[in-house]
Motif scaffolding. Structure first.
Motif, PDB file in Angstrom:
ATOM      1  N   ILE A  42       3.033  -3.960   7.681  1.00  0.00           N
ATOM      2  CA  ILE A  42       2.427  -3.422   6.463  1.00  0.00           C
ATOM      3  C   ILE A  42       3.572  -2.832   5.651  1.00  0.00           C
ATOM      4  O   ILE A  42       4.205  -1.863   6.075  1.00  0.00           O
ATOM      5  CB  ILE A  42       1.384  -2.328   6.781  1.00  0.00           C
ATOM      6  N   LYS A  55       0.130   1.807   1.464  1.00  0.00           N
ATOM      7  CA  LYS A  55       0.374   1.385   2.850  1.00  0.00           C
ATOM      8  C   LYS A  55      -0.389   2.245   3.853  1.00  0.00           C
ATOM      9  O   LYS A  55      -1.041   1.730   4.767  1.00  0.00           O
ATOM     10  CB  LYS A  55       1.876   1.458   3.177  1.00  0.00           C
ATOM     11  N   ASP A  85       4.258   4.275  11.316  1.00  0.00           N
ATOM     12  CA  ASP A  85       4.518   4.540   9.903  1.00  0.00           C
ATOM     13  C   ASP A  85       5.983   4.918   9.704  1.00  0.00           C
ATOM     14  O   ASP A  85       6.628   5.445  10.613  1.00  0.00           O
ATOM     15  CB  ASP A  85       3.608   5.670   9.416  1.00  0.00           C
ATOM     16  N   VAL A  89       4.941  -0.141   9.732  1.00  0.00           N
ATOM     17  CA  VAL A  89       4.614   0.234   8.363  1.00  0.00           C
ATOM     18  C   VAL A  89       5.884   0.773   7.713  1.00  0.00           C
ATOM     19  O   VAL A  89       6.476   1.750   8.189  1.00  0.00           O
ATOM     20  CB  VAL A  89       3.505   1.303   8.329  1.00  0.00           C
ATOM     21  N   GLN A 145       1.504  -7.216   2.526  1.00  0.00           N
ATOM     22  CA  GLN A 145       2.594  -6.789   1.657  1.00  0.00           C
ATOM     23  C   GLN A 145       2.053  -6.178   0.363  1.00  0.00           C
ATOM     24  O   GLN A 145       1.520  -6.865  -0.497  1.00  0.00           O
ATOM     25  CB  GLN A 145       3.496  -7.983   1.320  1.00  0.00           C
ATOM     26  N   HIS A 146       2.183  -4.846   0.251  1.00  0.00           N
ATOM     27  CA  HIS A 146       1.842  -4.179  -0.998  1.00  0.00           C
ATOM     28  C   HIS A 146       2.972  -4.381  -2.011  1.00  0.00           C
ATOM     29  O   HIS A 146       3.961  -5.062  -1.722  1.00  0.00           O
ATOM     30  CB  HIS A 146       1.598  -2.690  -0.730  1.00  0.00           C
TER      31      HIS A 146
END
Length: 514
Positions: free
Chosen positions: A55, A63, A293, A327, A347-348
């Motif tokens: 992510i 995310k 994260d 992430v 994928q942001h």
């Protein structure tokens, strides 16, 4: 014959591409030419969550919310989750969301029913630094192979560490914290330990000096709080509350400036899970899913040995039913050897403000299957908050169509809970009585001090243990309930501890040779 990529067939193509027979983790709905298609369902089959994932996206693109949405749904289908919460803004997952126009508007746009709901959550902390149940492990649980990687040691230094661990095992010197390791090193390289050192090999003063400096550096990163007892049982991450999986949320805001401490924890935790859990092959849904994260902190300035260890662990742990999602901001934050093993890509938005950004953008596009629906290089810079370009592995193991996705809104609270609330939740956890009090039993420091006929560093002050950062009177053995179990007595003996340490380290040697 109709065109398989015709816009009029978009919703059908996406829904068929992401169809699954078993349980699923919903992601959102497909978007084409600026139009959201509520019938274009984008989801991950639960059975494929142990194929790992990425992510990624720039700051503020959504995310962590994507992580939150996935964790909620995994919990709902009975899959426990572990999430490293670097900034503290994931703690809201324990409470229901507060309805607002943005959340209800997104639900209406996607054509879904939306109900506020919290998830069963256990808050953890590294060694009691910050709120949550303290997570600790003794130095002996790491062994020389892993600890050498943590310390950035070379082959000569690793061999010297192995001698130190061997000596400690054979002479019944428990290595519980970094002070114990430092004491044994000092002893073996000093006048009192010369004869013992000669019997097992040799450690040069230069090598010992480098190791001692590395140990001090790790202590400065907070390792002195993490190393100790009681050792956290990784099986406590596999808990259910009713039919829902418990989300174990490791609260890291208090140590986010100490990435080596976090990296140390990750290495130990993954390898311990690999050692503890049986082989299960492909399951209908994973036994546990990890979300890490701010993964760039894990890999920043990491040695090649460290990266190899992570890559091998990620590759092998899938057979134990464990899924891992990294992430981070840019895809190239994750080394290629790890990235190649991540089957799901969410994928942001990416920004192309710098040469590195532009290079990362092109690299990200190259990892996606071809698509005629989007100009991916352009689309990745135009995504709005809470939108992502998605492709996953289907239940057949094939990549799904690339799709611009509007992500689902979370059912839980967006943002961080008050620290006092997190603290209270940690202390109310059924794990708190087991792990809250740090055990400070006799170990290498005290035993070697007695052998040399000098006072140990703790002998001049009242003995203490730590309870979530607060000193409390130490529990002595005479206060403990008697244990008449022969097995327990053996495991507490010198021979028993040596056996357990040898078994625990075997996994690291195996991974190193894989």
């Amino acid at each position: 014959m109709p065109d398989a990529t015709a816009p009029s067939d978009f919703a059908t193509r996406i829904t068929q591409g992401y169809a699954a027979e078993g349980a699923v983790v919903g992601l959102g709905r497909g978007v084409l030419d600026g139009t959201t298609h509520p019938d274009a369902v984008v989801q991950i089959p639960a059975a494929m969550c142990n194929r790992h994932g990425l992510i990624a996206g720039a700051t503020g693109t959504g995310k962590t919310v994507t992580l939150q949405v996935m964790a909620e749904q995994l919990s709902a289908i009975g899959v426990p989750v572990f999430a490293a919460d670097m900034k503290g803004d994931l703690s809201g997952i324990a409470h229901p969301a507060e309805p607002n126009d943005r959340l209800t508007g997104r639900a209406t746009e996607l054509g879904i029913e939306w109900t506020p709901n919290g998830s069963p959550t256990a808050f953890l902390s590294l060694g009691g630094v910050g709120p949550g149940v303290p997570v600790r492990a003794p130095v002996s649980a790491f062994g020389p192979e892993l600890l050498a990687k943590v310390l950035g040691a070379n082959e000569t230094q690793r061999s010297s560490l192995a001698l130190v661990f061997r000596y400690a095992d054979e002479h019944g010197l428990p290595l519980l914290d970094l002070a114990d390791l430092r004491t044994v090193l000092h002893f073996l390289t000093g006048d009192e330990g010369k004869a013992d050192l000669k019997a097992i090999g040799g450690v040069s003063s230069a090598t010992a000096g480098v190791l001692l400096r590395s140990i001090s550096e790790l202590e400065g990163q907070g390792g002195d709080a993490f190393f100790g007892e009681p050792e956290f049982a990784v099986t406590d991450l596999l808990r259910l509350q009713g039919e829902r999986g418990v989300i174990s949320c490791l609260e890291l805001p208090a140590v986010q400036d100490r990435p080596r401490l976090f990296s140390t924890f990750l290495m130990w935790l993954l390898a311990s899970l690999f050692e503890t859990l049986p082989e299960v092959g492909d399951l209908d849904q994973p036994k546990l899913v990890f979300f890490f994260d701010e993964a760039h902190l894990l890999f920043a300035d990491a040695s090649d040995e460290f990266l190899d260890q992570v890559a091998q662990t990620v590759r092998l742990i899938r057979s134990k039913g464990i899924g891992v999602f990294f992430v981070t901001q840019l895809p190239d934050d994750v080394p290629d050897v790890v990235l190649a093993q991540l089957g799901s890509r969410i994928q942001h938005a990416l920004r192309a403000h710098t040469p590195r950004d532009a290079k990362a953008l092109k690299a990200a596009v190259s990892t996606y299957p071809t698509t005629e629906d989007y100009d991916l290089e352009k689309a990745l810079t135009e995504l709005g908050t809470g939108e992502a370009i998605v492709t996953i592995l289907s239940e057949k193991g094939a990549p799904t169509p690339v799709v611009w996705t509007k992500m689902l809104p979370p059912s839980s609270f967006l943002g961080a809970l008050d620290p006092a609330t997190v603290k209270a939740a940690g202390e109310a956890s059924p794990l708190w009585p087991t792990y809250a009090v740090e055990i400070d039993r006799e170990s290498a420091t005290e035993l070697l001090a007695a052998k040399m006929g000098v006072s140990s560093p703790t002998a001049t002050a009242p003995a203490k243990t730590k309870k979530a950062g607060k000193a409390v009177p130490k529990k002595t053995k005479s206060h403990d309930a008697p244990d008449t179990s022969a097995v327990t007595d053996y495991l507490k003996s010198r021979e028993g501890r040596s056996m357990l340490n040898t078994i625990a380290r075997g996994v690291f040697s195996m991974l190193k040779k894989s």
